[in-house]
Design an enzyme around this catalytic site. Sequence first.
Site, PDB file in Angstrom:
ATOM      1  N   ASP A 219       0.851  -1.183   0.000  1.00  0.00           N
ATOM      2  CA  ASP A 219       0.000   0.000   0.000  1.00  0.00           C
ATOM      3  C   ASP A 219       0.895   1.244   0.000  1.00  0.00           C
ATOM      4  O   ASP A 219       1.922   1.292   0.681  1.00  0.00           O
ATOM      5  CB  ASP A 219      -0.901   0.006   1.231  1.00  0.00           C
ATOM      6  N   SER A 269      -9.167  -6.112   1.793  1.00  0.00           N
ATOM      7  CA  SER A 269     -10.582  -6.206   2.153  1.00  0.00           C
ATOM      8  C   SER A 269     -11.276  -7.322   1.355  1.00  0.00           C
ATOM      9  O   SER A 269     -10.816  -7.728   0.282  1.00  0.00           O
ATOM     10  CB  SER A 269     -11.270  -4.873   1.871  1.00  0.00           C
ATOM     11  N   GLU A 290      -6.231 -13.268   1.773  1.00  0.00           N
ATOM     12  CA  GLU A 290      -6.349 -13.058   3.225  1.00  0.00           C
ATOM     13  C   GLU A 290      -7.175 -11.796   3.407  1.00  0.00           C
ATOM     14  O   GLU A 290      -6.701 -10.688   3.158  1.00  0.00           O
ATOM     15  CB  GLU A 290      -4.946 -12.894   3.840  1.00  0.00           C
ATOM     16  N   LEU A 291      -8.425 -11.938   3.871  1.00  0.00           N
ATOM     17  CA  LEU A 291      -9.378 -10.834   3.792  1.00  0.00           C
ATOM     18  C   LEU A 291      -9.877 -10.393   5.171  1.00  0.00           C
ATOM     19  O   LEU A 291      -9.253 -10.673   6.182  1.00  0.00           O
ATOM     20  CB  LEU A 291     -10.526 -11.243   2.860  1.00  0.00           C
ATOM     21  N   CYS A 324      -6.372  -7.407  11.254  1.00  0.00           N
ATOM     22  CA  CYS A 324      -7.403  -8.277  10.687  1.00  0.00           C
ATOM     23  C   CYS A 324      -7.923  -9.287  11.703  1.00  0.00           C
ATOM     24  O   CYS A 324      -9.084  -9.669  11.652  1.00  0.00           O
ATOM     25  CB  CYS A 324      -6.853  -8.988   9.457  1.00  0.00           C
TER      26      CYS A 324
HETATM   27  P1  NAD Z   1      -7.988  -2.886   0.311  1.00  0.00           P
HETATM   28  O1  NAD Z   1      -8.540  -4.144  -0.244  1.00  0.00           O
HETATM   29  O2  NAD Z   1      -8.689  -1.639  -0.034  1.00  0.00           O
HETATM   30  O3  NAD Z   1      -6.465  -2.681  -0.120  1.00  0.00           O
HETATM   31  C1  NAD Z   1      -5.432  -3.616   0.207  1.00  0.00           C
HETATM   32  C2  NAD Z   1      -4.330  -3.507  -0.833  1.00  0.00           C
HETATM   33  O4  NAD Z   1      -4.836  -3.989  -2.059  1.00  0.00           O
HETATM   34  C3  NAD Z   1      -3.879  -2.076  -1.125  1.00  0.00           C
HETATM   35  O5  NAD Z   1      -2.487  -2.101  -1.387  1.00  0.00           O
HETATM   36  C4  NAD Z   1      -4.667  -1.698  -2.367  1.00  0.00           C
HETATM   37  O6  NAD Z   1      -4.033  -0.711  -3.133  1.00  0.00           O
HETATM   38  C5  NAD Z   1      -4.682  -3.025  -3.081  1.00  0.00           C
HETATM   39  N1  NAD Z   1      -5.773  -3.243  -4.015  1.00  0.00           N
HETATM   40  C6  NAD Z   1      -7.088  -3.073  -3.809  1.00  0.00           C
HETATM   41  N2  NAD Z   1      -7.778  -3.441  -4.907  1.00  0.00           N
HETATM   42  C7  NAD Z   1      -6.882  -3.857  -5.818  1.00  0.00           C
HETATM   43  C8  NAD Z   1      -6.957  -4.379  -7.146  1.00  0.00           C
HETATM   44  N3  NAD Z   1      -8.112  -4.549  -7.764  1.00  0.00           N
HETATM   45  N4  NAD Z   1      -5.815  -4.729  -7.767  1.00  0.00           N
HETATM   46  C9  NAD Z   1      -4.636  -4.584  -7.170  1.00  0.00           C
HETATM   47  N5  NAD Z   1      -4.485  -4.086  -5.923  1.00  0.00           N
HETATM   48  C10 NAD Z   1      -5.596  -3.740  -5.253  1.00  0.00           C
HETATM   49  O7  NAD Z   1      -7.917  -3.108   1.867  1.00  0.00           O
HETATM   50  P2  NAD Z   1      -7.587  -2.033   2.972  1.00  0.00           P
HETATM   51  O8  NAD Z   1      -8.860  -1.423   3.420  1.00  0.00           O
HETATM   52  O9  NAD Z   1      -6.519  -1.150   2.541  1.00  0.00           O
HETATM   53  O10 NAD Z   1      -7.015  -2.994   4.132  1.00  0.00           O
HETATM   54  C11 NAD Z   1      -7.767  -3.366   5.218  1.00  0.00           C
HETATM   55  C12 NAD Z   1      -8.491  -4.673   4.976  1.00  0.00           C
HETATM   56  O11 NAD Z   1      -7.521  -5.704   4.857  1.00  0.00           O
HETATM   57  C13 NAD Z   1      -9.379  -5.069   6.144  1.00  0.00           C
HETATM   58  O12 NAD Z   1     -10.581  -5.587   5.658  1.00  0.00           O
HETATM   59  C14 NAD Z   1      -8.577  -6.145   6.850  1.00  0.00           C
HETATM   60  O13 NAD Z   1      -9.348  -7.038   7.600  1.00  0.00           O
HETATM   61  C15 NAD Z   1      -7.883  -6.797   5.699  1.00  0.00           C
HETATM   62  N6  NAD Z   1      -6.679  -7.513   6.143  1.00  0.00           N
HETATM   63  C16 NAD Z   1      -6.710  -8.882   6.178  1.00  0.00           C
HETATM   64  C17 NAD Z   1      -5.598  -9.583   6.650  1.00  0.00           C
HETATM   65  C18 NAD Z   1      -5.610 -11.091   6.732  1.00  0.00           C
HETATM   66  O14 NAD Z   1      -4.550 -11.677   6.947  1.00  0.00           O
HETATM   67  N7  NAD Z   1      -6.745 -11.746   6.565  1.00  0.00           N
HETATM   68  C19 NAD Z   1      -4.464  -8.897   7.062  1.00  0.00           C
HETATM   69  C20 NAD Z   1      -4.473  -7.511   7.001  1.00  0.00           C
HETATM   70  C21 NAD Z   1      -5.600  -6.820   6.537  1.00  0.00           C
END
Ligand code: NAD
Length: 553
Positions: A219, A269, A290-291, A324
Amino acid sequence: MATDHTTPPAATPSAVTPSATAPTVAVPPTTAARTSVLPASLTPALIQRLAARVVAAPDAARVTTNAPYTGAPLADLPVSTPADVERAFTRARITQKAWAATSLTQRKKILLRFHDLVMARQDEGLDLMQAENGKTRRDAFLEVVDIAVTSRYYARNAAKYLEPKRRRGAIPVLTHTTELRHPKGVVTVISPWNYPLSMAASDAIAALMAGNAVVQKPDTQTALTALWSLDLMEEAGLPAGVWQMVVGRGSAIGGALMDNADYMMFTGSTASGRKIASDAGRRLIGASLELGGKNAMIVLDDADIDKAAEGAVAACFPSAGQLCVSVERLYVAESIRDRFVAAFVERTRRLKLGAAYDYSIDVGSLTTAAQLQTVREQVEDAVAKGATVLAGGRARPDLGPLFFEPTILTDVTPDMTLCEHETFGPVVSIYSYRSVDEAIALANATPYGLNASVWSGNGARGRAVAARVHAGTVNVNEAFAAAWGSIDAPMGGMGDSGLGRRHGADGILKYTEAQTVAHQRIQGFTPPPGISPETWAALLTGALKVLKAAGVR
Ligand code: NAD
């Protein structure tokens, strides 16, 4: 979805709105002075050196990130284009071939050196994580520990998973069968901002150890920390070009990252994960997702109340709830609810909220304005619909632009957004239950299934309840670190919380293609000369009966 069956205990305050609450969280007097400047280790030269590692053209557009503690500009980063991503993959395809040809022993040495470098330079890494993310030093230190454990584990265990394995052949003795593990090729890793070191490096470590090259998009907000880990890995001996990083929005470069990948490792997410999964399906490549989560903690009626209250603080507020696996739903046995709530509220109110580049603070800042807005809106929505604030409940602009108090709510009902939706902030709702079956049903009443926590005075009882919770990891008498830190065991989500697992065998084998090589030493599948097909079928039928009777598996 869950509702609260009980009234607030006498020991807790009556309902208060966030705006009417007196400050409930201690603020160390030195906080403001400490955060007005970046720590000395984060020199402009270091920041520029790390930024220069981003794969981007010399005349690339730039993006500025801001430090959550103060809102002040932190880094000026180049923005990668789809053409830069293509360039990174072209280079990765070349470097990966040589990397895959290195021995596991050589890769192991590099990972162990990386382990030592992260330990030795941890102060710089901790400063970076805090500056980019706004978390406390204690929370940042857990990421250092995570990376050390992950690199040691895969350095020392990868051979066990990756070396060729003899498998039982189709015909005993006559068929010599071997299972081989080949790297996928070039793995795309997309990582979020909430655990900037852990999320960036831990998945890359396993992919690299398996012989892949990695093109990663951390990010933007926390790209420096990810670039710092890349810097140390190359210092440890990883050849340049095997692990590369690009910076940009998913909407701009996500397509190129997907279209070139041999495997997609995504953390973020659930909404983004669905799109990634569908794109991976179109390309027929594997993906590990991992969401998000809406994690539950169950306090059984025989739990030690003080320990459970302490555990609830550890479960709900790490990294200001931007974890998360942190807990946002707390189910407490009705018989102990009042005592538990009093103990939990009292501990939460004592937490020190603030900013300092040392270990003196308990809860740090949120990371982005969007995250603060989500937290504030969800709490306001809940309060407007009748939720009771037992602690916290409001933003603290006096500490910095993105601070929000650790917040405990009760009287939360399904019509409130935060009842079912992930908040990803320092907010937890307390509900009570009358029977263990009801507690499990309430905990499982969510499409998510990431992590859970169960508290009991009886370990066997706690483990039995844990096994009934629909979540990829469940901790007994611990918040999340016991399962997360058990790196030999898989970690990941059920349901809307994801697909695939990190850690353990799953966490490295997913980055490989299995290949079976079977050498038939003497022909045994067709009738030998002079034997009719009927006789041959009868002979084989007899042989199969003997094998079964002999207990052959
Ligand atoms: P997000 O999905 O908006 O973004 C996460 C990353 O993905 C960012 O770097 C973003 O730029 C990238 N991204 C988003 N859509 C993309 C696409 N279509 N193609 C390529 N890259 C893309 O999530 P966020 O809000 O920034 O992060 C928080 C979320 O992450 C929360 O829901 C949290 O629970 C989850 N999370 C899960 C875990 C796990 O291990 N399950 C760990 C950490 C965070």
